[in-house]
Write a protein that holds these residues in place. Structure first.
Motif, PDB file in Angstrom:
ATOM      1  N   PRO A  42       0.848  -1.193   0.000  1.00  0.00           N
ATOM      2  CA  PRO A  42       0.000   0.000   0.000  1.00  0.00           C
ATOM      3  C   PRO A  42       0.890   1.253   0.000  1.00  0.00           C
ATOM      4  N   LYS A  43       0.419   2.293  -0.614  1.00  0.00           N
ATOM      5  CA  LYS A  43       1.181   3.543  -0.697  1.00  0.00           C
ATOM      6  C   LYS A  43       1.516   4.057   0.703  1.00  0.00           C
ATOM      7  N   GLY A  44       2.786   4.451   0.899  1.00  0.00           N
ATOM      8  CA  GLY A  44       3.192   5.071   2.153  1.00  0.00           C
ATOM      9  C   GLY A  44       3.776   4.129   3.193  1.00  0.00           C
ATOM     10  N   VAL A  45       3.808   2.827   2.934  1.00  0.00           N
ATOM     11  CA  VAL A  45       4.406   1.898   3.902  1.00  0.00           C
ATOM     12  C   VAL A  45       5.928   2.071   3.910  1.00  0.00           C
ATOM     13  N   LEU A  46       6.519   2.119   2.730  1.00  0.00           N
ATOM     14  CA  LEU A  46       7.941   2.432   2.571  1.00  0.00           C
ATOM     15  C   LEU A  46       8.056   3.659   1.682  1.00  0.00           C
ATOM     16  N   SER A  47       8.941   4.560   2.048  1.00  0.00           N
ATOM     17  CA  SER A  47       9.130   5.754   1.241  1.00  0.00           C
ATOM     18  C   SER A  47      10.618   6.046   1.130  1.00  0.00           C
ATOM     19  N   ASP A  48      11.148   6.014  -0.078  1.00  0.00           N
ATOM     20  CA  ASP A  48      12.564   6.247  -0.335  1.00  0.00           C
ATOM     21  C   ASP A  48      13.439   5.325   0.518  1.00  0.00           C
ATOM     22  N   GLY A  49      13.001   4.063   0.666  1.00  0.00           N
ATOM     23  CA  GLY A  49      13.765   3.070   1.403  1.00  0.00           C
ATOM     24  C   GLY A  49      13.631   3.140   2.910  1.00  0.00           C
ATOM     25  N   VAL A  50      12.802   4.017   3.425  1.00  0.00           N
ATOM     26  CA  VAL A  50      12.612   4.171   4.865  1.00  0.00           C
ATOM     27  C   VAL A  50      11.233   3.629   5.246  1.00  0.00           C
ATOM     28  N   GLN A  52       7.949   3.670   6.887  1.00  0.00           N
ATOM     29  CA  GLN A  52       7.090   4.716   7.435  1.00  0.00           C
ATOM     30  C   GLN A  52       6.007   4.143   8.354  1.00  0.00           C
ATOM     31  N   ARG A  53       5.557   2.919   8.066  1.00  0.00           N
ATOM     32  CA  ARG A  53       4.491   2.299   8.846  1.00  0.00           C
ATOM     33  C   ARG A  53       4.919   0.878   9.242  1.00  0.00           C
ATOM     34  N   PRO A  54       5.717   0.748  10.325  1.00  0.00           N
ATOM     35  CA  PRO A  54       6.275  -0.549  10.703  1.00  0.00           C
ATOM     36  C   PRO A  54       5.231  -1.605  11.052  1.00  0.00           C
ATOM     37  N   ALA A  55       4.142  -1.231  11.691  1.00  0.00           N
ATOM     38  CA  ALA A  55       3.108  -2.212  12.074  1.00  0.00           C
ATOM     39  C   ALA A  55       2.474  -2.844  10.829  1.00  0.00           C
ATOM     40  N   ILE A  56       2.189  -2.030   9.822  1.00  0.00           N
ATOM     41  CA  ILE A  56       1.593  -2.549   8.588  1.00  0.00           C
ATOM     42  C   ILE A  56       2.595  -3.442   7.861  1.00  0.00           C
ATOM     43  N   LEU A  57       3.851  -3.016   7.794  1.00  0.00           N
ATOM     44  CA  LEU A  57       4.883  -3.814   7.132  1.00  0.00           C
ATOM     45  C   LEU A  57       5.047  -5.164   7.819  1.00  0.00           C
ATOM     46  N   SER A  58       5.034  -5.174   9.139  1.00  0.00           N
ATOM     47  CA  SER A  58       5.153  -6.415   9.903  1.00  0.00           C
ATOM     48  C   SER A  58       4.012  -7.376   9.588  1.00  0.00           C
ATOM     49  N   GLU A  59       2.795  -6.872   9.540  1.00  0.00           N
ATOM     50  CA  GLU A  59       1.637  -7.718   9.221  1.00  0.00           C
ATOM     51  C   GLU A  59       1.713  -8.263   7.799  1.00  0.00           C
ATOM     52  N   ILE A  60       2.168  -7.433   6.876  1.00  0.00           N
ATOM     53  CA  ILE A  60       2.307  -7.876   5.489  1.00  0.00           C
ATOM     54  C   ILE A  60       3.330  -9.012   5.392  1.00  0.00           C
ATOM     55  N   LEU A  61       4.476  -8.859   6.069  1.00  0.00           N
ATOM     56  CA  LEU A  61       5.501  -9.901   6.045  1.00  0.00           C
ATOM     57  C   LEU A  61       4.998 -11.209   6.649  1.00  0.00           C
ATOM     58  N   LYS A  62       4.275 -11.126   7.755  1.00  0.00           N
ATOM     59  CA  LYS A  62       3.718 -12.332   8.382  1.00  0.00           C
ATOM     60  C   LYS A  62       2.744 -13.029   7.431  1.00  0.00           C
ATOM     61  N   LYS A  63       1.896 -12.238   6.789  1.00  0.00           N
ATOM     62  CA  LYS A  63       0.926 -12.803   5.849  1.00  0.00           C
ATOM     63  C   LYS A  63       1.634 -13.441   4.652  1.00  0.00           C
ATOM     64  N   MET A  64       2.684 -12.777   4.145  1.00  0.00           N
ATOM     65  CA  MET A  64       3.446 -13.318   3.023  1.00  0.00           C
ATOM     66  C   MET A  64       4.083 -14.658   3.381  1.00  0.00           C
ATOM     67  N   MET A  65       4.628 -14.766   4.585  1.00  0.00           N
ATOM     68  CA  MET A  65       5.266 -16.008   5.008  1.00  0.00           C
ATOM     69  C   MET A  65       4.246 -17.132   5.146  1.00  0.00           C
ATOM     70  N   ARG A  66       3.066 -16.817   5.653  1.00  0.00           N
ATOM     71  CA  ARG A  66       2.021 -17.841   5.804  1.00  0.00           C
ATOM     72  C   ARG A  66       1.454 -18.281   4.458  1.00  0.00           C
ATOM     73  N   SER A  67       1.379 -17.356   3.505  1.00  0.00           N
ATOM     74  CA  SER A  67       0.720 -17.663   2.237  1.00  0.00           C
ATOM     75  C   SER A  67       1.687 -17.911   1.078  1.00  0.00           C
ATOM     76  N   ALA A  68       2.975 -18.083   1.371  1.00  0.00           N
ATOM     77  CA  ALA A  68       3.961 -18.330   0.317  1.00  0.00           C
ATOM     78  C   ALA A  68       3.617 -19.620  -0.430  1.00  0.00           C
ATOM     79  N   ASN A  69       3.962 -19.659  -1.724  1.00  0.00           N
ATOM     80  CA  ASN A  69       3.652 -20.825  -2.566  1.00  0.00           C
ATOM     81  C   ASN A  69       4.901 -21.601  -2.916  1.00  0.00           C
ATOM     82  N   PRO A  70       4.896 -22.886  -2.931  1.00  0.00           N
ATOM     83  CA  PRO A  70       3.819 -23.793  -2.571  1.00  0.00           C
ATOM     84  C   PRO A  70       3.787 -24.141  -1.086  1.00  0.00           C
ATOM     85  N   TYR A  71       4.783 -23.680  -0.301  1.00  0.00           N
ATOM     86  CA  TYR A  71       4.827 -24.002   1.131  1.00  0.00           C
ATOM     87  C   TYR A  71       4.933 -22.729   1.960  1.00  0.00           C
TER      88      TYR A  71
END
Length: 105
Positions: A42-50, A52-71
């Motif tokens: 989503p726009k504004g989570v990372l900006s110029d490599g920094v 900006q929204r650590p809680a959202i980034l953390s949730e996205i990473l957790k979701k990505m790890m759980r839903s990675a394909n095929p395992y």
């Protein structure tokens, strides 16, 4: 002979617009792709490599790890890339005639 640890290796590539996650496992003589995940941020989570929204980034990473394909990803050695905007390169040009003490200076 290539070095390949016994654990899986997880690579994470961050950009301002997306995250890509790749996991390599030990294969027959060379690493093999174990699992993969990609997410458009989503726009504004990372900006110029920094981050900006650590809680959202953390949730996205957790979701990505759980839903990675095929395992789903559970553990492994992690390496990640630095955003281009946070890295700099400087080229030093020195004469070919330098050697010994002159080179050390």
């Amino acid at each position: 002979m290539r070095f390949m640890p016994s654990q899986k290796i997880i690579g994470i590539d961050f950009s301002d617009y997306s995250i890509e996650l790749l996991c390599l496992a030990r294969g027959f003589g060379k690493p093999k792709l174990h699992t993969y995940s990609r997410c458009v941020l989503p726009k504004g989570v990372l900006s110029d490599g920094v981050i900006q929204r650590p809680a959202i980034l953390s949730e996205i990473l957790k979701k990505m790890m759980r839903s990675a394909n095929p395992y789903p990803l559970k553990s492994g050695i992690c390496c990640f890339s630095l955003p281009d905007s946070q890295v700099f390169i400087h080229e030093f040009i020195m004469p070919n005639s330098l050697s010994g003490a002159g080179l050390r200076q």
